[in-house]
Write an enzyme that holds these catalytic residues in place. Structure first.
Site, PDB file in Angstrom:
ATOM      1  N   ALA A  65       0.869  -1.174   0.000  1.00  0.00           N
ATOM      2  CA  ALA A  65       0.000   0.000   0.000  1.00  0.00           C
ATOM      3  C   ALA A  65       0.908   1.227   0.000  1.00  0.00           C
ATOM      4  CB  ALA A  65      -0.879  -0.016   1.245  1.00  0.00           C
ATOM      5  N   GLU A 111      -0.517  -9.233  -0.329  1.00  0.00           N
ATOM      6  CA  GLU A 111      -1.939  -9.509  -0.049  1.00  0.00           C
ATOM      7  C   GLU A 111      -2.745  -9.549  -1.347  1.00  0.00           C
ATOM      8  OE1 GLU A 111      -1.799  -6.272   2.766  1.00  0.00           O
ATOM      9  OE2 GLU A 111      -2.502  -7.584   4.360  1.00  0.00           O
ATOM     10  N   GLU A 131       5.180  -4.893   7.072  1.00  0.00           N
ATOM     11  CA  GLU A 131       4.529  -3.777   7.782  1.00  0.00           C
ATOM     12  C   GLU A 131       5.098  -3.569   9.185  1.00  0.00           C
ATOM     13  OE1 GLU A 131       2.909  -6.161   6.080  1.00  0.00           O
ATOM     14  OE2 GLU A 131       1.292  -5.289   4.886  1.00  0.00           O
TER      15      GLU A 131
HETATM   16  N1  CAA Z   1       4.633   3.184  -0.720  1.00  0.00           N
HETATM   17  C1  CAA Z   1       5.044   4.346  -1.267  1.00  0.00           C
HETATM   18  N2  CAA Z   1       6.180   4.467  -1.980  1.00  0.00           N
HETATM   19  C2  CAA Z   1       6.946   3.372  -2.115  1.00  0.00           C
HETATM   20  C3  CAA Z   1       6.585   2.135  -1.564  1.00  0.00           C
HETATM   21  C4  CAA Z   1       5.366   2.074  -0.836  1.00  0.00           C
HETATM   22  N3  CAA Z   1       4.908   0.930  -0.298  1.00  0.00           N
HETATM   23  N4  CAA Z   1       7.553   1.231  -1.850  1.00  0.00           N
HETATM   24  C5  CAA Z   1       8.477   1.892  -2.584  1.00  0.00           C
HETATM   25  N5  CAA Z   1       8.110   3.177  -2.750  1.00  0.00           N
HETATM   26  C6  CAA Z   1       8.836   4.229  -3.468  1.00  0.00           C
HETATM   27  C7  CAA Z   1      10.035   4.710  -2.686  1.00  0.00           C
HETATM   28  O1  CAA Z   1       9.660   5.674  -1.705  1.00  0.00           O
HETATM   29  C8  CAA Z   1      10.893   5.296  -3.786  1.00  0.00           C
HETATM   30  O2  CAA Z   1      10.363   6.549  -4.127  1.00  0.00           O
HETATM   31  P1  CAA Z   1      11.368   7.823  -4.332  1.00  0.00           P
HETATM   32  O3  CAA Z   1      12.194   7.423  -5.529  1.00  0.00           O
HETATM   33  O4  CAA Z   1      10.444   8.959  -4.584  1.00  0.00           O
HETATM   34  O5  CAA Z   1      12.173   7.924  -3.080  1.00  0.00           O
HETATM   35  C9  CAA Z   1      10.611   4.351  -4.953  1.00  0.00           C
HETATM   36  O6  CAA Z   1       9.374   3.708  -4.661  1.00  0.00           O
HETATM   37  C10 CAA Z   1      11.675   3.283  -5.134  1.00  0.00           C
HETATM   38  O7  CAA Z   1      11.836   2.629  -3.879  1.00  0.00           O
HETATM   39  P2  CAA Z   1      13.281   2.408  -3.172  1.00  0.00           P
HETATM   40  O8  CAA Z   1      14.208   3.511  -3.527  1.00  0.00           O
HETATM   41  O9  CAA Z   1      13.027   2.171  -1.736  1.00  0.00           O
HETATM   42  O10 CAA Z   1      13.743   1.066  -3.923  1.00  0.00           O
HETATM   43  P3  CAA Z   1      14.740  -0.056  -3.357  1.00  0.00           P
HETATM   44  O11 CAA Z   1      14.984  -0.959  -4.510  1.00  0.00           O
HETATM   45  O12 CAA Z   1      15.895   0.554  -2.672  1.00  0.00           O
HETATM   46  O13 CAA Z   1      13.894  -0.846  -2.218  1.00  0.00           O
HETATM   47  C11 CAA Z   1      11.930  -1.969  -1.335  1.00  0.00           C
HETATM   48  C12 CAA Z   1      12.774  -1.601  -2.588  1.00  0.00           C
HETATM   49  C13 CAA Z   1      12.710  -2.931  -0.428  1.00  0.00           C
HETATM   50  C14 CAA Z   1      10.664  -2.662  -1.842  1.00  0.00           C
HETATM   51  C15 CAA Z   1      11.588  -0.668  -0.543  1.00  0.00           C
HETATM   52  O14 CAA Z   1      11.074   0.303  -1.462  1.00  0.00           O
HETATM   53  C16 CAA Z   1      10.571  -0.872   0.533  1.00  0.00           C
HETATM   54  O15 CAA Z   1      10.892  -1.377   1.604  1.00  0.00           O
HETATM   55  N6  CAA Z   1       9.307  -0.470   0.282  1.00  0.00           N
HETATM   56  C17 CAA Z   1       8.244  -0.518   1.269  1.00  0.00           C
HETATM   57  C18 CAA Z   1       7.749  -1.945   1.509  1.00  0.00           C
HETATM   58  C19 CAA Z   1       6.676  -1.947   2.576  1.00  0.00           C
HETATM   59  O16 CAA Z   1       6.912  -1.625   3.738  1.00  0.00           O
HETATM   60  N7  CAA Z   1       5.450  -2.331   2.178  1.00  0.00           N
HETATM   61  C20 CAA Z   1       4.306  -2.363   3.085  1.00  0.00           C
HETATM   62  C21 CAA Z   1       3.491  -1.107   2.942  1.00  0.00           C
HETATM   63  S1  CAA Z   1       2.205  -0.969   4.160  1.00  0.00           S
HETATM   64  C22 CAA Z   1       0.972  -1.988   3.609  1.00  0.00           C
HETATM   65  O17 CAA Z   1       1.052  -2.558   2.532  1.00  0.00           O
HETATM   66  C23 CAA Z   1      -0.236  -2.131   4.507  1.00  0.00           C
HETATM   67  C24 CAA Z   1      -1.250  -3.139   4.042  1.00  0.00           C
HETATM   68  O18 CAA Z   1      -1.302  -4.232   4.545  1.00  0.00           O
HETATM   69  C25 CAA Z   1      -2.224  -2.806   3.032  1.00  0.00           C
END
Ligand code: CAA
Length: 257
Positions: A65, A111, A131
């Site tokens: 998300a 999910e 998360e």
């Molecule tokens: N939401 C918003 N933006 C996101 C995102 C997310 N879930 N995942 C990645 N992005 C964005 C980053 O902020 C980044 O944007 P900018 O270039 O503007 O900074 C871009 O996508 C590229 O991401 P990274 O630079 O972080 O890429 P990476 O290759 O270094 O890392 C990753 C990849 C490990 C997937 C890392 O992006 C990450 O950890 N993302 C978040 C994963 C996460 O925590 N997901 C759970 C979200 S909460 C949820 O989903 C609740 C639910 O149950 C519904």
């Protein structure tokens, strides 16, 4: 549609939906999820579509998300927005959905793959519910569906640590149907969709419904539901055609009626 692309494939009766927010690793914001639901509802009504493939890109199916969209919200704002109602409706799709997954399938992305009916993964796929690392827990079914898919011990480990599951492990635990080299995952998913699109779409939908019922009910009730759907197939032209073609030793022609 800004964040998804829908293509009806040359293969008969198969549609492909691509999540298309590549810079954000297909983070699932409200607009994307609304567009996805609209596309699925339209495809569900389209007689020229019998099976759907849902994919992202090589780097990410979806990284969850959209964190930026919800970071500053209060619990009441989250409750009033009720975003997950849109997500819940995805599982009401009658036609089979195959997730073709490469790269990250995290949080809401994981999910979403589990709301689909089957998963084909590339060798690079990484599944997870991270998360916990951002101070929250899964909110779109992760604690329930992952537990049912991989069992309590592994689900606890994944959800409480935020560790990722490799494609190979995901296959071992029965989360995914098949793992293939990265250049093959979409082709493989489309082939599977094409194979399903060749059998009776009426029977496919009734079978999907009955299988999903097994997650909601006790065995007795599930068996009764299956039996009703089995009998219901006998109201279709496809059942008559399928059995007649078998007896006449020819290929059946299904009409979805
Ligand atoms: N939401 C918003 N933006 C996101 C995102 C997310 N879930 N995942 C990645 N992005 C964005 C980053 O902020 C980044 O944007 P900018 O270039 O503007 O900074 C871009 O996508 C590229 O991401 P990274 O630079 O972080 O890429 P990476 O290759 O270094 O890392 C990753 C990849 C490990 C997937 C890392 O992006 C990450 O950890 N993302 C978040 C994963 C996460 O925590 N997901 C759970 C979200 S909460 C949820 O989903 C609740 C639910 O149950 C519904």
């Amino acid at each position: 549609m800004d964040f998804i692309k829908v293509t009806e494939q040359k293969e008969p009766f198969v549609a492909l939906i691509e999540l298309n927010r590549p810079k954000e690793l297909n983070a699932l914001n409200h607009q994307l999820m609304t567009e996805l639901l609209m596309a699925l509802q339209q495809l569900d009504k389209n007689d020229l579509v019998r099976a759907i493939v849902l994919t992202g890109n090589e780097k990410a199916f979806a990284a969850g998300a959209d964190i930026k969209e919800m970071a500053e919200k209060t619990a009441i704002e989250m409750h009033l927005m009720d975003r997950f109602t849109t997500w819940d409706q995805i599982r009401k799709t009658k036609k089979p959905i195959i997730a073709a997954v490469s790269g990250f399938a995290l949080g809401g992305g994981c999910e979403l793959t589990m709301m689909c009916d089957m998963i084909i993964a590339s060798e690079t796929a990484k599944f997870g519910q991270p998360e916990i690392k951002i101070g929250t827990i899964p909110g779109a079914g992760g604690t329930q569906r992952l537990t049912k898919a991989v069992g309590k011990a592994k689900a606890m480990e994944l959800i409480l640590t935020g560790r990722f599951l490799s494609a190979e492990e995901a296959h071992f635990y029965g989360l995914v149907n098949k793992v293939v080299p990265v250049e093959m995952y979409l082709h493989e998913a489309l082939q599977l969709a094409k194979e399903i699109a060749q059998v009776s779409p009426v029977a496919v939908q009734l079978a999907k419904e009955a299988i999903n019922r097994s997650f909601e009910t006790q065995l007795d009730e599930g068996l009764a539901y299956e039996r009703k759907n089995f009998y219901l197939t006998f109201a279709s032209e496809d059942q008559k055609e399928g059995m007649k073609a078998f007896i006449e030793k020819r290929k059946p022609e299904y009409k979805g009626k």
